[in-house]
Design a protein around this motif. Structure first.
Motif, short mmCIF file in Angstrom:
data_model
loop_
_atom_site.label_atom_id
_atom_site.label_comp_id
_atom_site.label_asym_id
_atom_site.label_seq_id
_atom_site.Cartn_x
_atom_site.Cartn_y
_atom_site.Cartn_z
N ASP A 180 -13.52 -16.46 -7.79
CA ASP A 180 -13.19 -16.32 -9.21
C ASP A 180 -11.86 -15.58 -9.32
OD1 ASP A 180 -15.56 -17.48 -10.46
OD2 ASP A 180 -16.63 -15.75 -9.62
N ARG A 181 -10.84 -16.31 -9.76
CA ARG A 181 -9.49 -15.74 -9.83
C ARG A 181 -9.00 -15.73 -11.28
NH1 ARG A 181 -5.45 -19.02 -7.21
NH2 ARG A 181 -6.83 -20.80 -7.56
N LEU A 182 -8.38 -14.65 -11.66
CA LEU A 182 -7.74 -14.55 -12.97
C LEU A 182 -6.24 -14.36 -12.75
CD1 LEU A 182 -7.84 -14.28 -16.07
CD2 LEU A 182 -8.14 -11.80 -15.72
N ARG A 183 -5.46 -15.22 -13.41
CA ARG A 183 -4.01 -15.12 -13.31
C ARG A 183 -3.43 -14.96 -14.71
NH1 ARG A 183 -1.03 -20.09 -10.67
NH2 ARG A 183 -2.07 -19.24 -8.81
N VAL A 184 -2.55 -13.97 -14.90
CA VAL A 184 -1.82 -13.79 -16.15
C VAL A 184 -0.33 -13.75 -15.80
CG1 VAL A 184 -3.66 -12.63 -17.39
CG2 VAL A 184 -2.09 -11.27 -16.01
N GLY A 185 0.46 -14.41 -16.62
CA GLY A 185 1.87 -14.46 -16.29
C GLY A 185 2.72 -14.97 -17.43
N ALA A 186 3.99 -15.07 -17.14
CA ALA A 186 4.96 -15.54 -18.12
C ALA A 186 6.01 -16.38 -17.41
CB ALA A 186 5.61 -14.37 -18.85
N ARG A 187 6.55 -17.35 -18.18
CA ARG A 187 7.57 -18.23 -17.63
C ARG A 187 8.63 -18.48 -18.70
NH1 ARG A 187 5.65 -24.06 -15.76
NH2 ARG A 187 5.01 -22.95 -13.86
N ILE A 188 9.90 -18.37 -18.34
CA ILE A 188 11.02 -18.66 -19.23
C ILE A 188 11.67 -19.96 -18.79
CG2 ILE A 188 13.30 -17.90 -20.03
CD1 ILE A 188 12.34 -15.04 -19.80
N THR A 189 11.84 -20.89 -19.74
CA THR A 189 12.53 -22.15 -19.47
C THR A 189 13.84 -22.16 -20.23
OG1 THR A 189 10.43 -23.30 -19.24
CG2 THR A 189 12.38 -24.66 -19.58
N SER A 190 14.92 -22.54 -19.55
CA SER A 190 16.24 -22.58 -20.19
C SER A 190 16.88 -23.94 -19.97
CB SER A 190 17.14 -21.47 -19.62
OG SER A 190 17.28 -21.61 -18.23
N ASN A 191 17.96 -24.20 -20.74
CA ASN A 191 18.70 -25.47 -20.65
C ASN A 191 17.81 -26.67 -20.94
OD1 ASN A 191 21.06 -24.04 -19.79
ND2 ASN A 191 20.21 -24.00 -17.70
N LYS A 192 16.94 -26.54 -21.90
CA LYS A 192 15.99 -27.61 -22.21
C LYS A 192 16.69 -28.88 -22.67
CE LYS A 192 12.43 -26.71 -24.62
NZ LYS A 192 11.56 -26.24 -25.73
N GLU A 193 17.86 -28.74 -23.28
CA GLU A 193 18.54 -29.92 -23.82
C GLU A 193 19.29 -30.70 -22.74
OE1 GLU A 193 21.62 -26.77 -23.63
OE2 GLU A 193 19.48 -26.88 -24.10
N ASN A 194 19.39 -30.16 -21.54
CA ASN A 194 20.13 -30.82 -20.47
C ASN A 194 19.22 -31.68 -19.61
OD1 ASN A 194 22.45 -29.47 -21.30
ND2 ASN A 194 22.10 -27.75 -19.87
N LYS A 195 19.86 -32.50 -18.80
CA LYS A 195 19.08 -33.28 -17.83
C LYS A 195 18.33 -32.34 -16.90
CE LYS A 195 22.27 -37.23 -17.72
NZ LYS A 195 23.14 -38.05 -16.85
N PHE A 196 19.03 -31.28 -16.51
CA PHE A 196 18.43 -30.28 -15.63
C PHE A 196 18.01 -29.08 -16.47
CE2 PHE A 196 20.97 -32.56 -12.52
CZ PHE A 196 20.10 -32.67 -11.45
N SER A 197 16.75 -28.76 -16.40
CA SER A 197 16.30 -27.51 -17.00
C SER A 197 15.75 -26.62 -15.89
CB SER A 197 15.23 -27.76 -18.06
OG SER A 197 14.08 -28.36 -17.48
N THR A 198 15.84 -25.33 -16.10
CA THR A 198 15.37 -24.38 -15.10
C THR A 198 14.33 -23.46 -15.72
OG1 THR A 198 17.16 -22.85 -15.62
CG2 THR A 198 17.55 -24.42 -13.85
#
Length: 673
Positions: free
Chosen positions: A580-598
């Motif tokens: 039984d694992r609990l994971r909490v976290g956050a993720r930031i996505t940038s450059n969404k309008e481009n072909k490449f997003s990170t």
């Protein structure tokens, strides 16, 4: 006229059955001489066979006389290096000699191997006899008899004269055979007989067994001989001697002669002149290992050693076993022992005299430390299956990330190198894959639903390091899982989403050279069903037109069924494992309008359970647990060629520290119809 005579002669030879399949044998009542190495005689009837120093094989037929590997009557040349093999239900009415001479020369390093055949008389690895000046040394000869019969068997035999040669370092092995006479490693009538070895396996011996036989004069030695009795051997009519002297003179020296009883229990007429007795693979059969019916002489006995007990037995404190019954008041010094049973159990106790008997009493039992490895690898394999749940969650993220809707196919590959802190750290190198088909819809209220069904597969390998009797060794393991399931994710117009999955499959774990006992190394294989589920909630917060923040919490549950295996006759029972694992976290996505997003992310994970429990031969092992905290950092790249392209690609890399350490990467492709 000449042709007619030739045909008549040939017909007579054929009728006599004297032609070999491979080599032309002489007619009946003739001798046969081998002319080259590797020659094979496979049929026919001859009188004597002379190897003439060549290696040869008899594959059937009848020898109405003797067989000589090298040497013969009146032979006064080197008689060493002979190699005779007799197979195929052959019959020899005389003797078989690896090397022979009736002159005083050395007979050494000869080999006789007899399989599935009948020898009516004696078998000698090396034989030397000169009635005038004495025999030569008969050292280093070998006799191996399998599934056959003979009268007397000698590894080395030196006889004659006033002072003949030594019979040292000879080997005799009798396996699944009947010997209607004596078996002797080294026989020297009036010189040394040292370092000879006799092994009897699942056979019947009707007369005495000698490690070394020494005859007649002062200042001779019988040292370092061994006699080993194994399996279901019948020696009811045999007396067993470590070092035997026909006439006991003050100058005769004995020492370090050893009787080894290997997985054997039964009755013998008597045991004599052993300084050491060793018990191997011992069981509690009938409460007595060796029942010595006749007069025994163990005055020189110094050491009784229990090398190990056979696996698959349960031991209780206070239990006793009679090791030797009837020692005729021979006094044995009390001694403690500590040994193993199979691979799983350590046994301690005491050996002491009890009247005319030698008994042992068990004082303690405990689990051998090498067995912890089985629980450790079991925990590691469960952790490997857990990684598959991460890949399912990642696939949901990917198929929900683009703005394409409709039927989708997706495939992902996950590679990782991880180390788990379970007892001794175990490093796993593995690959996991997932392929599936699903759908993504956007509703009028702005909410979205993505779902898919999938097949999953994972394969990994690892190395283990273990020790037994202070010897360290490496094992090689592999694990494979195959399964499938369904996953779905719902996101409302405010960016709040809920996701979940169900999965099931089979996990197989195989490990070579996992554990050892005195007999060798052992591997094992387990196979268990697994079931898993996960649920997650999160919210995507827009930071700008080109970036957003995903805050989430996910709970992963995996259940792996138990299994049982037998290793060296010891039973290992593995309990089921619940993770039984609990994971909490956050993720930031940038450059969404481009072909490449990170995107970049950080998460904390805690394993609440993950306990791998096991019993080995009824004894509970230390729990090996995955419980603990880990921290994960990730970076990823997403590529979509155009806004309208059906293709989407994702690359993700992660690093872990804490309970789980290592790194991983995912590559995923999605196509929307």
């Amino acid at each position: 006229m000449r042709k007619s005579l030739t045909y008549k002669i040939l017909a007579a030879v054929l009728a006599a059955g004297s032609l070999s399949l491979y080599a032309a044998a002489p007619a009946a009542a003739d001798d046969y001489t081998v002319n080259k190495d590797g020659e094979i005689i496979s049929s026919g009837t001859v009188t004597n066979v002379y190897g003439n120093g060549h290696n040869f094989t008899i594959n059937g037929g009848t020898i109405n006389g003797d067989v000589y590997g090298v040497g013969n009557v009146n032979y006064d040349k080197d008689a060493s290096g002979g190699n005779v093999t007799i197979n195929g239900n052959a019959k020899v009415t005389g003797n078989v000699y690896g090397g022979y001479s009736d002159s005083k020369i050395d007979i050494t390093n000869n080999y006789v191997t007899i399989n599935n055949s009948t020898i009516s008389n004696n078998v000698y690895g090396g034989y030397s006899n000169d009635n005038n000046s004495g025999g030569g040394n008969t050292n280093g000869n070998h006799v191996i008899i399998n599934n056959s019969s003979a009268t007397n068997v000698y590894g080395g035999y030196s006889l004659g004269g006033n002072k003949n040669g030594n019979a040292d370092g000879n080997y005799v092995t009798i396996n699944n055979s009947t010997i209607n006479g004596q078996v002797c490693g080294g026989y020297s009538y009036n010189a040394n007989a040292n370092g000879n070895h006799v092994t009897i396996i699942n056979s019947t011996i009707t007369d005495n067994i000698y490690g070394g036989f020494n005859g007649y004069v002062n200042n001779t030695e019988m040292k370092g001989n061994t006699v080993t009795i194994k399996g279901n051997t019948d020696i009811t009519d045999a007396r067993i001697y470590g070092g035997y002297c026909y006439y006991v003179y003050p100058g005769v020296q004995r020492g370090d002669n050893t009787l080894i009883l290997d997985g054997w229990s039964g009755t013998a007429k008597g045991i004599y002149y052993f300084e050491n007795i060793e018990f191997k693979n011992t069981t509690f059969t009938n409460g007595t290992v060796l029942n010595s019916q006749g007069q025994s002489n163990l005055d020189g006995l110094k050491n009784i050693k229990i090398t190990n007990f056979a696996g698959g037995q349960n031991f209780n404190k206070g239990e006793t076993l009679t090791l030797i019954k009837n020692t005729n008041n021979t006094t044995i010094n009390e001694q403690n022992f500590n040994t193993t049973a199979g691979v799983a159990v350590d046994v301690g106790g005491v050996i002491k005299q009890d009247g005319n008997n030698v008994i042992m009493t068990i004082n303690s039992t405990s689990l051998n430390s090498q067995t912890n490895l089985a629980a450790q690898t079991r925990a590691a394999s469960a952790a490997f299956v857990n990684q598959g749940t991460d890949l399912i969650s990642d696939s949901l993220d990917t198929i929900s990330r683009d703005d394409n809707y409709g039927v989708k196919t997706f495939a992902a590959v996950h590679g990782n190198r991880s180390k788990y802190d379970v007892g001794d750290d175990i490093k796993i190198n593995g690959w996991s894959t997932i392929v599936g088909v699903g759908n993504a819809d956007k509703f009028d209220n702005g909410s979205e639903l993505s779902w898919g069904v999938f097949y999953e597969n994972g394969s990994g390998n690892y190395r283990t390091y273990n020790s037994f009797n202070n010897e360290f060794f490496r094992g090689d393991g592999s694990m494979v899982y195959n399964g499938g399931g369904i996953a779905a994710r719902y996101e409302n117009k405010n960016g709040v989403y809920t996701e979940g999955s169900l999965r099931a499959g089979m996990l197989k774990n195989e490990l070579d050279n996992a554990m050892r006992d005195v007999n060798g190394s052992y591997g094992y294989e387990t196979e268990s069903a697994y079931y898993g589920a996960h649920i997650g909630v999160g919210k995507i917060i827009s930071l700008s037109d080109s970036s957003d923040l995903d805050i989430y919490g996910k709970f992963f549950h995996t259940y792996t069924e138990g299994d049982s295996v037998t290793i060296a006759d010891d039973k290992f029972d593995f309990d089921s494992i619940t993770s039984d694992r609990l994971r909490v976290g956050a993720r930031i996505t940038s450059n969404k309008e481009n072909k490449f997003s990170t995107y970049y992310g950080l998460a904390y994970e805690y394993e609440f359970n993950g306990d791998a429990d096991m019993t080995a031969q009824g004894l509970r092992a230390d729990t090996q647990s995955l419980q603990g905290s880990s921290v994960m950092a990730e970076v990823g790249f997403n590529y979509q060629p155009t806004l309208n392209s059906p293709w989407s690609f994702d690359l993700n890399m992660r690093g872990y520290t804490g309970e789980r350490q290592g790194g991983s990467f995912n590559v995923q492709a999605t196509y929307t119809f």
